[in-house]
Design a protein around this motif. Structure first.
Motif, PDB file in Angstrom:
ATOM      1  N   SER A  17     127.245  84.842  -5.438  1.00 19.44           N
ATOM      2  CA  SER A  17     126.036  84.955  -6.196  1.00 19.44           C
ATOM      3  C   SER A  17     126.677  84.807  -7.497  1.00 19.44           C
ATOM      4  O   SER A  17     127.645  85.115  -7.951  1.00 19.44           O
ATOM      5  N   LEU A  18     125.634  84.546  -8.528  1.00 13.67           N
ATOM      6  CA  LEU A  18     125.835  84.919 -10.229  1.00 13.67           C
ATOM      7  C   LEU A  18     124.739  85.208 -10.784  1.00 13.67           C
ATOM      8  O   LEU A  18     123.554  84.875 -10.034  1.00 13.67           O
ATOM      9  N   ARG A  19     124.687  85.615 -11.772  1.00 15.46           N
ATOM     10  CA  ARG A  19     123.532  85.882 -12.694  1.00 15.46           C
ATOM     11  C   ARG A  19     123.754  85.436 -14.003  1.00 15.46           C
ATOM     12  O   ARG A  19     124.593  85.803 -14.873  1.00 15.46           O
ATOM     13  N   LEU A  20     122.672  84.424 -14.165  1.00 15.24           N
ATOM     14  CA  LEU A  20     122.564  83.994 -15.548  1.00 15.24           C
ATOM     15  C   LEU A  20     121.837  84.709 -16.357  1.00 15.24           C
ATOM     16  O   LEU A  20     120.760  85.265 -15.909  1.00 15.24           O
ATOM     17  N   SER A  21     122.238  84.575 -17.783  1.00  8.55           N
ATOM     18  CA  SER A  21     121.469  85.364 -18.916  1.00  8.55           C
ATOM     19  C   SER A  21     120.905  84.369 -19.868  1.00  8.55           C
ATOM     20  O   SER A  21     121.739  83.246 -20.166  1.00  8.55           O
ATOM     21  N   CYS A  22     119.947  84.453 -20.443  1.00  6.08           N
ATOM     22  CA  CYS A  22     119.294  83.774 -21.670  1.00  6.08           C
ATOM     23  C   CYS A  22     118.752  84.722 -22.642  1.00  6.08           C
ATOM     24  O   CYS A  22     118.028  85.235 -22.511  1.00  6.08           O
ATOM     25  N   ALA A  23     119.592  84.614 -23.744  1.00  3.55           N
ATOM     26  CA  ALA A  23     119.418  85.576 -24.927  1.00  3.55           C
ATOM     27  C   ALA A  23     118.733  84.764 -26.037  1.00  3.55           C
ATOM     28  O   ALA A  23     119.061  83.624 -26.300  1.00  3.55           O
ATOM     29  N   SER A  55     104.911  85.461 -20.416  1.00  3.16           N
ATOM     30  CA  SER A  55     105.266  86.052 -21.510  1.00  3.16           C
ATOM     31  C   SER A  55     105.708  87.711 -21.044  1.00  3.16           C
ATOM     32  O   SER A  55     106.500  88.280 -21.594  1.00  3.16           O
ATOM     33  N   ALA A  56     104.738  88.099 -20.379  1.00  2.00           N
ATOM     34  CA  ALA A  56     104.701  89.679 -20.064  1.00  2.00           C
ATOM     35  C   ALA A  56     105.680  89.864 -18.833  1.00  2.00           C
ATOM     36  O   ALA A  56     105.968  91.217 -18.426  1.00  2.00           O
ATOM     37  N   GLY A  57     105.989  89.101 -18.180  1.00  2.35           N
ATOM     38  CA  GLY A  57     106.912  89.141 -16.873  1.00  2.35           C
ATOM     39  C   GLY A  57     105.876  89.251 -15.665  1.00  2.35           C
ATOM     40  O   GLY A  57     106.637  89.568 -14.730  1.00  2.35           O
ATOM     41  N   GLY A  58     104.610  89.365 -15.593  1.00  5.28           N
ATOM     42  CA  GLY A  58     103.779  89.568 -14.510  1.00  5.28           C
ATOM     43  C   GLY A  58     103.735  88.720 -13.414  1.00  5.28           C
ATOM     44  O   GLY A  58     103.438  88.548 -12.455  1.00  5.28           O
ATOM     45  N   LEU A  59     104.006  87.276 -13.862  1.00  8.08           N
ATOM     46  CA  LEU A  59     103.844  86.172 -13.119  1.00  8.08           C
ATOM     47  C   LEU A  59     105.074  85.329 -13.023  1.00  8.08           C
ATOM     48  O   LEU A  59     105.864  85.184 -14.244  1.00  8.08           O
ATOM     49  N   THR A  60     105.524  84.841 -11.699  1.00 11.22           N
ATOM     50  CA  THR A  60     106.923  84.107 -11.783  1.00 11.22           C
ATOM     51  C   THR A  60     106.571  83.146 -10.751  1.00 11.22           C
ATOM     52  O   THR A  60     105.647  83.206  -9.962  1.00 11.22           O
ATOM     53  N   ASN A  61     107.314  82.075 -10.839  1.00  9.92           N
ATOM     54  CA  ASN A  61     107.415  80.833 -10.075  1.00  9.92           C
ATOM     55  C   ASN A  61     108.657  80.477  -9.707  1.00  9.92           C
ATOM     56  O   ASN A  61     109.527  80.341 -10.534  1.00  9.92           O
ATOM     57  N   TYR A  62     108.657  79.628  -8.562  1.00  4.78           N
ATOM     58  CA  TYR A  62     110.112  79.158  -7.988  1.00  4.78           C
ATOM     59  C   TYR A  62     109.820  77.783  -7.595  1.00  4.78           C
ATOM     60  O   TYR A  62     108.660  77.425  -6.648  1.00  4.78           O
ATOM     61  N   THR A  63     110.917  76.784  -7.577  1.00  5.30           N
ATOM     62  CA  THR A  63     110.915  75.640  -6.870  1.00  5.30           C
ATOM     63  C   THR A  63     111.340  76.308  -5.365  1.00  5.30           C
ATOM     64  O   THR A  63     111.878  76.980  -5.234  1.00  5.30           O
ATOM     65  N   ASP A  64     110.567  75.112  -4.602  1.00  5.83           N
ATOM     66  CA  ASP A  64     110.856  75.531  -2.952  1.00  5.83           C
ATOM     67  C   ASP A  64     112.186  75.674  -2.460  1.00  5.83           C
ATOM     68  O   ASP A  64     112.462  76.779  -1.891  1.00  5.83           O
ATOM     69  N   THR A  71     116.099  84.958  -8.235  1.00  9.08           N
ATOM     70  CA  THR A  71     115.154  85.908  -8.982  1.00  9.08           C
ATOM     71  C   THR A  71     114.966  85.865 -10.134  1.00  9.08           C
ATOM     72  O   THR A  71     115.947  85.942 -10.908  1.00  9.08           O
ATOM     73  N   ILE A  72     113.971  85.376 -11.014  1.00  9.91           N
ATOM     74  CA  ILE A  72     113.991  85.385 -12.549  1.00  9.91           C
ATOM     75  C   ILE A  72     113.352  86.829 -12.911  1.00  9.91           C
ATOM     76  O   ILE A  72     112.300  87.285 -12.387  1.00  9.91           O
ATOM     77  N   SER A  73     113.986  87.342 -13.961  1.00 14.20           N
ATOM     78  CA  SER A  73     113.398  88.437 -14.572  1.00 14.20           C
ATOM     79  C   SER A  73     113.310  88.511 -16.026  1.00 14.20           C
ATOM     80  O   SER A  73     114.231  87.586 -16.524  1.00 14.20           O
ATOM     81  N   LEU A  83     118.497  85.166 -14.492  1.00  9.87           N
ATOM     82  CA  LEU A  83     118.120  84.496 -13.316  1.00  9.87           C
ATOM     83  C   LEU A  83     119.325  84.895 -12.307  1.00  9.87           C
ATOM     84  O   LEU A  83     120.547  84.606 -12.485  1.00  9.87           O
ATOM     85  N   GLN A  84     118.842  85.675 -11.193  1.00  7.98           N
ATOM     86  CA  GLN A  84     119.826  86.202 -10.368  1.00  7.98           C
ATOM     87  C   GLN A  84     119.843  85.157  -9.277  1.00  7.98           C
ATOM     88  O   GLN A  84     118.899  84.753  -8.736  1.00  7.98           O
ATOM     89  N   MET A  85     121.010  84.621  -8.843  1.00  8.20           N
ATOM     90  CA  MET A  85     121.276  83.612  -7.945  1.00  8.20           C
ATOM     91  C   MET A  85     122.189  84.043  -6.864  1.00  8.20           C
ATOM     92  O   MET A  85     123.301  84.207  -6.743  1.00  8.20           O
ATOM     93  N   ASN A  86     121.395  84.244  -5.545  1.00 10.90           N
ATOM     94  CA  ASN A  86     122.233  84.639  -4.322  1.00 10.90           C
ATOM     95  C   ASN A  86     122.287  83.502  -3.366  1.00 10.90           C
ATOM     96  O   ASN A  86     121.614  82.629  -3.524  1.00 10.90           O
TER      97      ASN A  86
END
Length: 118
Positions: A17-23, A55-64, A71-73, A83-86
């Motif tokens: 696993s890795l967790r990416l951050s975007c600041a 923008s508010a975090g209520g909607l997410t989407n992922y490629t298949d 998981t994006i948050s 981006l939590q990547m497991n």
């Protein structure tokens, strides 16, 4: 102008696993008006959209190919998207970029390398 800085990449074994951050270097209010996407680009391949969050975090989407594993948050107070990547696979190896978009205007970070290999 929105400046984005990605971090958290590295070398990990398959299944890890890795967790990416975007600041972002803008005000909290401005950051909260942008949708954020994570893209990746592997050598010799086109850049592809991996995940996105509204923008508010209520909607997410992922490629298949990453559904159920990534998981994006976002934390608008910290002006950061994660981006939590497991269960990482060798085919997840790529440079990962975050992208902020609002009203068809977008900004990119410099990218962070993720390498999945034993």
């Amino acid at each position: 102008q929105v400046q984005l800085v990605e971090s958290g990449g590295g070398l990990v074994q398959p299944g890890g696993s890795l967790r990416l951050s975007c600041a972002a270097s803008v005000s909290r209010f401005t950051f909260s008006t942008y949708a954020i996407n994570w893209y990746r680009q592997a050598p010799g391949k086109e850049r592809e959209l991996v995940a996105g969050i509204s923008s508010a975090g209520g909607l997410t989407n992922y490629t298949d190919s990453v559904k159920g594993r990534f998981t994006i948050s976002r934390d608008n107070a910290k002006k950061t998207v994660y981006l939590q990547m497991n269960s990482l696979k060798p085919e997840d190896t790529a440079v990962y970029y975050c992208n902020a978009i609002r009203f068809q205007t977008g900004f990119w970070g410099q990218g962070t390398q993720v390498t999945v290999s034993s």
